[in-house]
Write an enzyme that holds these catalytic residues in place. Sequence first.
Site, PDB file in Angstrom:
ATOM      1  N   HIS A 189      19.645  47.346   4.740  1.00 10.64           N
ATOM      2  CA  HIS A 189      19.382  47.501   6.180  1.00 10.64           C
ATOM      3  C   HIS A 189      19.576  46.153   6.898  1.00 10.64           C
ATOM      4  CE1 HIS A 189      16.282  47.982   9.600  1.00 10.64           C
ATOM      5  NE2 HIS A 189      17.438  48.504   9.970  1.00 10.64           N
TER       6      HIS A 189
HETATM    7 CA    CA Z   1      23.693  48.196   6.224  1.00 13.48          CA
END
Ligand code: CA
Length: 380
Positions: free
Chosen positions: A181
Amino acid sequence: QFELGAARPLRVSYHFNPKVSHYHYGVKHPMKPFRLMLTDHLVSGYGMHKVMDLYETRAATNDELTEFHTEDYVHFLQKVSPDNLGKLPRGTLEKFNIGDDCPIFQNLYDYATLYTGASLDATRKLINGQSDIAINWSGGLHHAKKNSPSGFCYVNDIVLSIVNLLRYHPRVLYIDIDLHHGDGVQEAFYTTDRVYTISFHKYNGDFFPGTGDIDETGCDAGERFALNVPLEDGIDDDSYINLFKSVIGPLITAYNPTVIIQQCGADSLGHDRLGCFNLNIKAHGECVKFVKSFGIPMLVVGGGGYTPRNVSRLWAYETGVLNDVILPKDLPEGLSFKNFFGPDYSLYPVLDDLYENKNSKKYLEDTRIRCLENIRYLQG
Ligand code: CA
Ligand code: V1S
Ligand code: ZN
């Protein structure tokens, strides 16, 4: 000379300082800056240096870093070394999240300012219109926070590039296809509608950095200007490309960005030392090709990637894609470090044979629909 109305070839610039490959996080550490030298050898071996504008980059200055990071943290980075670690006031290492993920290694500040300087140089070329696409494979360190390093990232070159782009661009789109992320970039722009962040990543609540659930969508003025696409292990080429295109297409149309930053972390490939996806090089590259097809100025950066032979093949291939050149599978004649690319010695190794795809058709379809619902909101 080009006729009026005729398509002008895109100007692509490549920003690199070979010194950035010579830093070492430590023998057991998966991040190997040497992968950047392998990449550069492949890029030049395939003759791509001849079709791009090449720039040997400079180090970012202290003042440039404090456009996002705190003075306190930048001062710490500048002064700390393996030799004075023991003499720091109690609690300093904990305060600055120093440990196995983000160790203090020799000349760490020079490393961080070099990869950041390359992103800032690339950004400048986009701002002054000298490049349509600017590439820095040494950048893309998306986890670094205002006051601390995180996940192998010390300075957030992406945030600093966006801060500069915002002086001239009304809307910046950030697309992150690293396995992890893009939390540092999302957090920095979570409350503004002038930067839209989207990250595709492995997510189960536990996997590093632990954030990036589908319900993280921004807040205050930035509400609905962040999007997260959480994925399970083993996603394959077709599922990833279909999901990517069906979300990014409507997103670009709805948000209408004036510049795009794409983070191309190579740990989303199959066979990555820290990875769990099943992507081949051409599928990863298809996501870059798709974004390029919108004809919006692009800053393209690297990121994660822990199997150096595949990282370098991917980023060389994507350099080709960004220049509209399909690189042949046979590696360049006389390539240095050719032994790294055995036993296949091909630019396109098979990387999709390791994991079962745990992303069911229903899960992918539900995820696509939820993403499109968020995007629809942008059109009012
Ligand atoms: Ca990513
Ligand atoms: N996954 C993973 C992983 N592996 C390591 C690691 C392994 C050996 C070492 F000598 C040092 C570190 N750390 C992690 C992750 C961080 C992943 C960062 C990805 C960065 C990026 O690709 O997105 C962008 C460049 N860290 C963790 O999972 C944290 C721990 C929870 C477990 C590992 N130990 C070493 C620290 C704490
Ligand atoms: Zn990563």
